[in-house]
Scaffold this active site. Structure first.
Site, PDB file in Angstrom:
ATOM      1  N   HIS F  14       0.348  -9.852 -10.324  1.00 28.62           N
ATOM      2  CA  HIS F  14       0.068 -10.942 -10.811  1.00 28.62           C
ATOM      3  C   HIS F  14       1.056 -11.106 -11.895  1.00 28.62           C
ATOM      4  CE1 HIS F  14      -3.090  -9.042 -13.899  1.00 28.62           C
ATOM      5  NE2 HIS F  14      -2.001  -8.362 -13.921  1.00 28.62           N
ATOM      6  N   CYS F  33       2.982  -8.935 -20.087  1.00 29.58           N
ATOM      7  CA  CYS F  33       2.064  -9.303 -19.017  1.00 29.58           C
ATOM      8  C   CYS F  33       2.362 -10.544 -18.226  1.00 29.58           C
ATOM      9  CB  CYS F  33       0.792  -9.406 -19.756  1.00 29.58           C
ATOM     10  SG  CYS F  33       0.140  -8.014 -20.297  1.00 29.58           S
ATOM     11  N   HIS F  37       3.984  -8.070 -12.148  1.00 28.26           N
ATOM     12  CA  HIS F  37       3.484  -6.696 -12.101  1.00 28.26           C
ATOM     13  C   HIS F  37       2.416  -6.545 -11.322  1.00 28.26           C
ATOM     14  CE1 HIS F  37       1.232  -7.897 -15.502  1.00 28.26           C
ATOM     15  NE2 HIS F  37       0.436  -6.979 -15.334  1.00 28.26           N
ATOM     16  N   HIS F  39      -1.427  -4.039  -9.919  1.00 28.35           N
ATOM     17  CA  HIS F  39      -2.314  -2.934 -10.295  1.00 28.35           C
ATOM     18  C   HIS F  39      -3.147  -2.404  -8.795  1.00 28.35           C
ATOM     19  CE1 HIS F  39      -2.158  -3.962 -14.432  1.00 28.35           C
ATOM     20  NE2 HIS F  39      -2.370  -5.078 -14.102  1.00 28.35           N
ATOM     21  N   ASP F  77      -6.217  -8.289  -1.379  1.00 27.73           N
ATOM     22  CA  ASP F  77      -5.526  -7.219  -1.086  1.00 27.73           C
ATOM     23  C   ASP F  77      -4.199  -7.273  -0.745  1.00 27.73           C
ATOM     24  OD1 ASP F  77      -5.248  -4.197  -1.258  1.00 27.73           O
ATOM     25  OD2 ASP F  77      -5.433  -4.015   0.924  1.00 27.73           O
ATOM     26  N   HIS F  78      -3.285  -6.592  -1.107  1.00 26.08           N
ATOM     27  CA  HIS F  78      -1.710  -6.847  -0.888  1.00 26.08           C
ATOM     28  C   HIS F  78      -1.382  -8.187  -0.830  1.00 26.08           C
ATOM     29  CE1 HIS F  78      -2.142  -2.484   0.419  1.00 26.08           C
ATOM     30  NE2 HIS F  78      -0.769  -2.566   0.459  1.00 26.08           N
ATOM     31  N   GLU F 125      -9.132  -2.680 -13.923  1.00 25.73           N
ATOM     32  CA  GLU F 125      -7.574  -3.118 -13.933  1.00 25.73           C
ATOM     33  C   GLU F 125      -6.613  -1.929 -13.825  1.00 25.73           C
ATOM     34  OE1 GLU F 125      -5.603  -7.000 -15.438  1.00 25.73           O
ATOM     35  OE2 GLU F 125      -4.827  -5.697 -16.449  1.00 25.73           O
TER      36      GLU F 125
END
Lengths: 144, 144, 144, 144, 144, 144
Positions: F14, F33, F37, F39, F77-78, F125
């Site tokens: 995100h 941010c 990047h 998580h 996810d992914h 996170e």
């Protein structure tokens, strides 16, 4: 050969200082680590050997735990390493020096036993720093 | 309403003692906790509020972290709580008392800000003990 | 010889792709890993050496942390590895390839220092997968 | 050479017993471990190899996971090791013996594949005890 | 009011079964959970009260630990819950039912003590599942 | 009433951005941010209810897991949250906003079921930041 690792915790205070240095030199090198503070140390003791055909164990786990409690935890837990442990009057109580002392304390107690030997001391000072010590055996360089 | 929680670590030494008690009484009640020792404290600070429609955040995370570092970590990290923190000349440096102090230090700094308020202090002394404090707000009893 | 390990975290995005392959081939081999996604990488850097008789430390811990931040974290944290890191225009940003790059970045900075050397890079991509790299030293095969 | 480690969990019951011993002898040696009880085992499988120039991976991670699930997890998860696994009619289901069995199950499946080999089985019985097994390869003594 | 939480571990075997159902019905509903297997349970006991002005503690931590060991750990650790605990002849040994029993065992022992009361039982069955129970006090709905 | 909590993981990329702000304003407020990047998000879903007298469970654990996988994990996810999830074209993909979306996705699927209801969404996170969301039920303020 199998390695078995037992993990225990002890809580201790310490401060970094070199008694041969001036206060300024200590402050410059050690910074806030020169203040009295403390940690929950996590100790991992690894013993290597062949599992017994009778028990399937490298070493009786309760015996290993009792030995670590007697030799290490009872000595360092809820102590001020600099004040309460004579060894650290001379040596700085870094995890590196602590790991070497712990190795010596445990190896002396494991030596006479058959079929296994001390393999590694891992000592975590907190969640982001730990040290490993494998003793000074011949062949050490090839073994890590 | 959403609650956001930031986790930080600080390392400190302490010993349990009641200055109004005899040495024997202290030893009897506090046992080995009366020795100087130390911990890696894990502090979790929870702030409650509505996320800003502009940022989607209850509170700027870097501002929250900076505030915790300034108010709490710089005050307690790498310190001997009994010797270096005046408050603990009088009060026993238990996690309970430490949590109340941390609440007061943080609430004072969060009070004037709009749209969120301090909700909870959780303080872990080690991997098997922690305390929670929710302040003394009206309605506290109904809120957990 | 003692090994000291420092742990840091960085957050990055990546996607798996081989630029010499068709889109179908990439999709077939990499599946959902071919989508842009991300991780909290946990990096453990191990340095090996003899503790200094003056400090009891293999290497000043703050210096080690600063070096890792400067060489690795500032380069990869809050980045898209494929877009923002030229090296990964050619190489797939797997933990394996990332560990090798991190080794090279750190070894170059540790080389000239006396008394210790880089021993291992461990990189966790998440809570259930990590890779280890020990460099390409002579004698590597005998050393683990 | 890079080592990649995949972590999985399985839950199983077991009790310690040597069928060639009397009940008294079993009770004396194994104590409460002679009762039926159980654990969440955490298994870490390490495979060593050169990353493929095409994929940057030592081994396809999904293939590794599927292989571990099929060979190990489906065999031991939600089972009573003593009752449901013929191998442990004869052998005591210690983590040491379990690690050796897991090595054999996985090595047989990894053998024919090119470019990597099984390096280590680490099995955690709980949060404070784990074992490591590196197989019986020639050169084992020099490798750890 | 402050809440203090103590964490302990115990290892036990169990299987899910409803004795009033047929084998087929049990198999259909509980699947592999109907096999004998086991877990390392992590139990967190939370006690709520005002810290004593003399000690700064809500409750003596050693007394709390001893009470949990005596009432809970000695009863369930290294046991087969279905076979060894009469309560689970009738009740399915789910974490939900286990949490209620643990509440009852601890509340009975904490009741007569002044200044604190049992607040919550949290029971982790493994790293990805846990349950919370707050008892059946009047006002429960408002308190969580 | 008992609360049961299931934990799952998903990996996503995100970046923080407010589409109504200039690039400079975004950079000033969100800093790094604002870069792409990612998580490893840890999601904890808590469902509250009375355990069934037949099964001893608040909710079938496999059904809960399947529902979370279908409604949440398969969706995020992914993925790149900003690019792949229409909702985050308008809303900043903070953990706060993500928790609210996850609440809505799960509550819609749990609503019709008898005997339990969604209680809390906790979303981590990384290892030092998480958010909690309890929905907007009447009585929310009294319940936390």
């Amino acid at each position: 050969m199998i390695q078995v690792t037992k993990r225990v915790e002890f809580c201790a205070a310490h401060r970094y200082a070199n008694p041969r240095w001036s206060e300024e030199e200590n402050r410059r090198v050690f910074g806030k680590c020169g203040n009295v503070h403390g940690h929950n140390y996590i100790l991992e003791v690894t013993v290597e050997g062949e599992p017994s055909p009778d028990t399937g164990m490298v070493m009786d786990l309760k015996a290993l735990k009792d030995l670590i409690i007697e030799a290490v935890v009872d000595r360092f837990d809820h102590k001020d390493l600099n004040q309460d442990v004579p060894y650290f009057k001379e040596k700085n109580p870094t995890p590196e020096n602590l790991a070497v002392v712990i190795w010596e304390l445990l190896e002396a107690r494991l030596e006479g036993r058959q079929g296994h030997r001390l393999h590694r001391i891992r000592l975590h000072e907190n969640g982001s720093f730990f040290v490993d010590y494998y003793g000074e055996h011949a062949g050490h360089a090839e073994r890590i």
